[in-house]
Design a protein around this motif. Structure first.
Motif, mmCIF file in Angstrom:
data_model
loop_
_atom_site.group_PDB
_atom_site.id
_atom_site.type_symbol
_atom_site.label_atom_id
_atom_site.label_comp_id
_atom_site.label_asym_id
_atom_site.label_seq_id
_atom_site.Cartn_x
_atom_site.Cartn_y
_atom_site.Cartn_z
ATOM 1 N N PRO A 146 0.751 -1.336 0.125
ATOM 2 C CA PRO A 146 0.025 -0.020 0.022
ATOM 3 C C PRO A 146 0.739 1.354 0.277
ATOM 4 C CG PRO A 146 0.126 -1.039 2.044
ATOM 5 C CD PRO A 146 0.625 -2.017 1.216
ATOM 6 N N ASN B 55 -2.481 -7.454 -4.444
ATOM 7 C CA ASN B 55 -2.646 -6.187 -3.788
ATOM 8 C C ASN B 55 -3.184 -6.301 -2.416
ATOM 9 O OD1 ASN B 55 -2.059 -4.334 -5.803
ATOM 10 N ND2 ASN B 55 -4.100 -4.085 -6.669
ATOM 11 N N ARG B 56 -3.882 -7.504 -2.337
ATOM 12 C CA ARG B 56 -4.597 -7.807 -0.884
ATOM 13 C C ARG B 56 -3.523 -8.437 -0.052
ATOM 14 N NH1 ARG B 56 -10.251 -11.002 -2.042
ATOM 15 N NH2 ARG B 56 -11.410 -9.207 -2.623
ATOM 16 N N ARG C 219 -1.265 -5.775 1.341
ATOM 17 C CA ARG C 219 -2.008 -4.927 2.346
ATOM 18 C C ARG C 219 -1.688 -5.804 3.785
ATOM 19 N NH1 ARG C 219 -5.530 -3.468 -1.617
ATOM 20 N NH2 ARG C 219 -7.175 -5.152 -1.046
ATOM 21 N N ALA D 58 1.738 -5.682 5.267
ATOM 22 C CA ALA D 58 2.132 -4.500 5.706
ATOM 23 C C ALA D 58 1.636 -4.394 7.177
ATOM 24 C CB ALA D 58 1.326 -3.289 5.039
ATOM 25 N N ARG D 59 0.699 -4.909 7.586
ATOM 26 C CA ARG D 59 0.167 -4.889 8.889
ATOM 27 C C ARG D 59 0.568 -6.154 9.842
ATOM 28 N NH1 ARG D 59 -4.874 -7.797 9.500
ATOM 29 N NH2 ARG D 59 -5.922 -7.979 7.315
#
Length: 239
Positions: A94, A140-141, A144, A147-148
């Motif tokens: 992201p 893309n999923r 994301r 990233a967390r």
């Protein structure tokens, strides 16, 4: 007395030894070999970088070991370490995280390189652009989620270090009578990057694991008692 030279394998033979490509036919391996350009990378050399967007090229680590770094404007942080195999590009991250990664050689490496579309066409036998359209949303999923990931999982430091060591045992381990010996021994700084902690805290955990007989060290070699580490991971989950 003449000492025989170590066996020197061709690039095609090195391809054929990769577990991640063991499902390909001999003809497909030959196509990969003919499609890639190959170069040698010295220790600490950059194999490739992804700055701002995923790489358009596919890379195959034929020999040696490499680590994946995240470039966040400060010191590079270690994300993963691996033995020979296909180094897939990272999913698009992201905008808040950015997409800045590099693969660096941990020792002398031999690396093949080719356009990703050619790799997909040879290995999967499908049109790359149709494949890319179907995979884009999934990538893309995944980006994301990655990233967390550290805050999402929420495991304690002992659990994270134990899991990282088990992962390294799979990647770099050689079995002997005492356990699994790591061929590539990570520094405490590398381990700290892998688990998202400070080096001093990781050093404390490593000392704790040695007291628990889950690790032992002789000189530069690190031996992992896999069953003990797995038991520690299981007990941490239960609590």
């Amino acid at each position: 007395m003449r000492v025989p030279r170590p066996e020197r394998l061709s690039d095609l033979e090195l391809l054929g030894r990769l577990k991640g490509l063991s499902w390909l036919s001999a003809a497909q391996l030959k196509e990969l070999h003919d499609a890639m350009s190959v170069r040698n990378i010295k220790r600490d050399g950059v194999i490739f970088q992804e700055l701002g967007k995923p790489s358009a090229e596919g890379h195959i680590l034929l020999s040696g070991a490499a680590q994946l770094n995240h470039l966040d404007g400060g010191d590079p942080r270690v994300v993963a370490m691996m033995m020979p195999g296909v180094m897939f590009r990272l999913p698009q991250m992201p905008p808040e995280v950015g997409h800045n990664f590099e693969w660096v050689a941990l020792n002398d490496c031999r690396v093949g390189r080719m356009p990703i579309e050619r790799y997909v066409e040879i290995t999967l036998g499908v049109d790359y652009f149709a494949y890319a359209r179907s995979a884009e949303e999934a990538e893309n999923r995944i980006g994301r989620i990655l990233a967390r990931y550290p805050s999402f999982i929420g495991f304690g430091l002992l659990h994270r270090v134990a899991v990282a060591l088990l992962e390294l045992a799979v990647e770099f381990g050689v079995q002997n009578h005492r356990g699994v010996v790591l061929e590539i021994v990570p520094t405490h700084k590398q381990l700290a990057d892998l688990v998202g902690a400070s080096r001093p805290k990781v050093s404390e955990v490593m000392n704790d694991l040695r007291r628990r007989k889950a690790l032992s060290r002789e000189g530069r070699k690190l031996t992992i008692a896999v069953k003990q580490l797995e038991a520690i991971v299981a007990s941490e989950i239960d609590t």
